[in-house]
Motif scaffolding. Sequence first.
Motif, PDB file in Angstrom:
ATOM      1  N   ALA A   1       0.869  -1.330   0.020  1.00 40.45           N
ATOM      2  CA  ALA A   1      -0.060   0.153  -0.075  1.00 40.45           C
ATOM      3  C   ALA A   1       0.791   1.207   0.057  1.00 40.45           C
ATOM      4  O   ALA A   1       1.985   1.285   0.280  1.00 40.45           O
ATOM      5  CB  ALA A   1      -0.959  -0.146   1.313  1.00 40.45           C
ATOM      6  N   GLY A   2       0.352   2.570  -0.551  1.00 39.73           N
ATOM      7  CA  GLY A   2       0.942   3.692  -0.469  1.00 39.73           C
ATOM      8  C   GLY A   2       0.361   4.475   0.547  1.00 39.73           C
ATOM      9  O   GLY A   2      -0.939   4.153   1.268  1.00 39.73           O
ATOM     10  N   SER A   3       1.106   5.471   0.980  1.00 34.69           N
ATOM     11  CA  SER A   3       0.529   6.514   2.151  1.00 34.69           C
ATOM     12  C   SER A   3       1.164   7.865   1.859  1.00 34.69           C
ATOM     13  O   SER A   3       2.214   7.921   1.225  1.00 34.69           O
ATOM     14  CB  SER A   3       0.531   5.977   3.462  1.00 34.69           C
ATOM     15  N   ALA A   4       0.588   8.926   2.240  1.00 36.15           N
ATOM     16  CA  ALA A   4       1.013  10.311   1.989  1.00 36.15           C
ATOM     17  C   ALA A   4       0.592  11.214   3.380  1.00 36.15           C
ATOM     18  O   ALA A   4      -0.391  10.840   3.897  1.00 36.15           O
ATOM     19  CB  ALA A   4       0.587  10.843   0.716  1.00 36.15           C
ATOM     20  N   VAL A   5       1.480  12.272   3.603  1.00 38.80           N
ATOM     21  CA  VAL A   5       0.798  13.131   4.453  1.00 38.80           C
ATOM     22  C   VAL A   5       0.931  14.611   3.992  1.00 38.80           C
ATOM     23  O   VAL A   5       2.139  14.755   3.179  1.00 38.80           O
ATOM     24  CB  VAL A   5       1.999  13.239   5.728  1.00 38.80           C
ATOM     25  N   TYR A   6       0.054  15.181   3.953  1.00 38.88           N
ATOM     26  CA  TYR A   6      -0.221  16.512   3.303  1.00 38.88           C
ATOM     27  C   TYR A   6      -0.206  17.780   4.471  1.00 38.88           C
ATOM     28  O   TYR A   6      -0.736  17.431   5.490  1.00 38.88           O
ATOM     29  CB  TYR A   6      -1.483  16.604   2.433  1.00 38.88           C
ATOM     30  N   GLY A   7       0.219  18.921   4.201  1.00 40.67           N
ATOM     31  CA  GLY A   7       0.300  19.892   5.337  1.00 40.67           C
ATOM     32  C   GLY A   7      -0.893  20.570   5.064  1.00 40.67           C
ATOM     33  O   GLY A   7      -1.997  20.254   4.407  1.00 40.67           O
ATOM     34  N   GLY A   8      -1.180  21.519   5.915  1.00 38.12           N
ATOM     35  CA  GLY A   8      -2.352  22.603   6.127  1.00 38.12           C
ATOM     36  C   GLY A   8      -2.809  23.131   4.750  1.00 38.12           C
ATOM     37  O   GLY A   8      -3.847  23.508   4.527  1.00 38.12           O
ATOM     38  N   ASN A   9      -1.870  23.474   3.835  1.00 35.10           N
ATOM     39  CA  ASN A   9      -1.895  24.028   2.597  1.00 35.10           C
ATOM     40  C   ASN A   9      -2.381  23.112   1.274  1.00 35.10           C
ATOM     41  O   ASN A   9      -1.851  23.261   0.165  1.00 35.10           O
ATOM     42  CB  ASN A   9      -1.218  25.112   2.323  1.00 35.10           C
ATOM     43  N   GLY A  10      -2.249  21.882   1.684  1.00 35.51           N
ATOM     44  CA  GLY A  10      -2.246  20.518   0.683  1.00 35.51           C
ATOM     45  C   GLY A  10      -0.866  20.221   0.081  1.00 35.51           C
ATOM     46  O   GLY A  10      -1.035  19.507  -0.757  1.00 35.51           O
ATOM     47  N   ARG A  11       0.093  20.841   0.483  1.00 36.68           N
ATOM     48  CA  ARG A  11       1.488  20.259   0.077  1.00 36.68           C
ATOM     49  C   ARG A  11       1.700  18.992   0.431  1.00 36.68           C
ATOM     50  O   ARG A  11       1.426  18.718   1.647  1.00 36.68           O
ATOM     51  CB  ARG A  11       2.492  21.315   0.570  1.00 36.68           C
ATOM     52  N   LEU A  12       2.597  18.192  -0.276  1.00 38.55           N
ATOM     53  CA  LEU A  12       2.869  16.942  -0.063  1.00 38.55           C
ATOM     54  C   LEU A  12       4.108  17.173   0.948  1.00 38.55           C
ATOM     55  O   LEU A  12       5.173  17.625   0.841  1.00 38.55           O
ATOM     56  CB  LEU A  12       3.321  16.151  -1.285  1.00 38.55           C
ATOM     57  N   ILE A  13       4.152  16.412   2.210  1.00 41.43           N
ATOM     58  CA  ILE A  13       5.102  16.367   3.088  1.00 41.43           C
ATOM     59  C   ILE A  13       6.014  15.347   3.255  1.00 41.43           C
ATOM     60  O   ILE A  13       7.395  15.257   3.095  1.00 41.43           O
ATOM     61  CB  ILE A  13       4.418  16.678   4.443  1.00 41.43           C
ATOM     62  N   ALA A  14       5.269  14.108   2.937  1.00 37.05           N
ATOM     63  CA  ALA A  14       5.974  12.679   2.861  1.00 37.05           C
ATOM     64  C   ALA A  14       4.870  11.533   2.295  1.00 37.05           C
ATOM     65  O   ALA A  14       3.860  11.807   2.287  1.00 37.05           O
ATOM     66  CB  ALA A  14       6.287  12.274   4.277  1.00 37.05           C
ATOM     67  N   GLN A  15       5.586  10.474   1.735  1.00 43.02           N
ATOM     68  CA  GLN A  15       4.884   9.743   1.000  1.00 43.02           C
ATOM     69  C   GLN A  15       5.752   8.310   1.374  1.00 43.02           C
ATOM     70  O   GLN A  15       6.753   8.306   1.708  1.00 43.02           O
ATOM     71  CB  GLN A  15       4.980   9.856  -0.508  1.00 43.02           C
ATOM     72  N   ALA A  16       5.049   7.077   1.148  1.00 42.22           N
ATOM     73  CA  ALA A  16       5.660   5.833   1.666  1.00 42.22           C
ATOM     74  C   ALA A  16       5.062   4.900   0.816  1.00 42.22           C
ATOM     75  O   ALA A  16       3.908   4.940   0.356  1.00 42.22           O
ATOM     76  CB  ALA A  16       5.706   5.559   3.106  1.00 42.22           C
ATOM     77  N   ARG A  17       5.813   3.691   0.700  1.00 44.63           N
ATOM     78  CA  ARG A  17       5.282   2.389   0.061  1.00 44.63           C
ATOM     79  C   ARG A  17       5.501   1.339   1.373  1.00 44.63           C
ATOM     80  O   ARG A  17       6.737   1.227   1.595  1.00 44.63           O
ATOM     81  CB  ARG A  17       5.848   1.881  -1.103  1.00 44.63           C
ATOM     82  N   ALA A  18       4.480   0.735   1.749  1.00 45.17           N
ATOM     83  CA  ALA A  18       4.411  -0.317   2.862  1.00 45.17           C
ATOM     84  C   ALA A  18       4.240  -1.857   2.142  1.00 45.17           C
ATOM     85  O   ALA A  18       3.306  -1.761   1.254  1.00 45.17           O
ATOM     86  CB  ALA A  18       3.682   0.111   3.808  1.00 45.17           C
ATOM     87  N   VAL A  19       5.051  -2.749   2.860  1.00 44.91           N
ATOM     88  CA  VAL A  19       4.561  -4.015   2.751  1.00 44.91           C
ATOM     89  C   VAL A  19       4.125  -4.761   3.887  1.00 44.91           C
ATOM     90  O   VAL A  19       4.834  -4.632   5.072  1.00 44.91           O
ATOM     91  CB  VAL A  19       5.780  -4.858   2.046  1.00 44.91           C
ATOM     92  N   TRP A  20       2.737  -5.448   3.904  1.00 46.70           N
ATOM     93  CA  TRP A  20       2.335  -5.640   5.344  1.00 46.70           C
ATOM     94  C   TRP A  20       2.339  -7.113   5.044  1.00 46.70           C
ATOM     95  O   TRP A  20       2.018  -7.562   3.875  1.00 46.70           O
ATOM     96  CB  TRP A  20       0.930  -5.255   5.333  1.00 46.70           C
ATOM     97  N   ILE A  21       2.603  -8.041   6.214  1.00 44.34           N
ATOM     98  CA  ILE A  21       2.559  -9.357   6.270  1.00 44.34           C
ATOM     99  C   ILE A  21       1.428  -9.768   7.108  1.00 44.34           C
ATOM    100  O   ILE A  21       1.120  -9.564   8.453  1.00 44.34           O
ATOM    101  CB  ILE A  21       4.028 -10.088   6.671  1.00 44.34           C
TER     102      ILE A  21
END
Length: 238
Positions: free
Chosen positions: A210-230
């Motif tokens: 799965a992917g995920s992302a954190v956005y700031g208060g003005n909609g800017r991308l702060i961080a993103q990730a790809r995770a593998v869950w077991i």
Amino acid sequence: MHIDSLTVSHRFQGPPRSGNGGYVCGRIADRLPGTVSVRLRAPPPLDTPLRLESGCDSAQLFDGATLIGEAHGSALTMQPPAAPSYEEVEAASHRFLGARQHPFPHCFVCGPARAAGDGLRILPGAIGDGVVGAPWLPDASLADADGVVRREFLWAALDCTSGFSVLPLPEGLSMVLGEFCVSIEGSASPGERCVVTGWPLCHEGRKRSAGSAVYGGNGRLIAQARAVWIEVPLADWR
């Protein structure tokens, strides 16, 4: 080679007796620049002095002779979905699946039993097209000396949200984080109205990505990730 002692406080638990995977990955990756991938090899114990060894392009966390996790530089090529509004994810959080039944209700990130200011209380609910989202108001206790949210807490915020995008699971199963690749592109401030989203990528056998992302208060991308869950038996954690 740097050798440091690292102890995962009980505050940062994920499953019982184990550190939250995203938080621990962020601590392992702390000395490495750029995009970093961390593979967890064993559950990170709580309140136990651990040994963190780091060099220019890798880091390893040990409990005695047991390898807990290892990090190395990586790359992340992904296009996150457009950031939903804060109001949209506020409404989605009322559809949080964990509110009814949660395998780890005291998880630092997504545990509904944690009080505001103690846990992150990122409670993602469905938005549509497989995407989940949640509001996040980072607490002042998460800030570094410069007044911005420490990087390991961005890793933590990205963790559980991705997992909720690949639910539901067959009865009797839970999931643990196996591998986590994170790119941090900005910073968040305590009290900022952040948005966290997650979306499914693929499902192969016991692995769910799965992917995920954190956005700031003005909609800017702060961080993103790809995770593998077991997938693991839920009884393993009880």
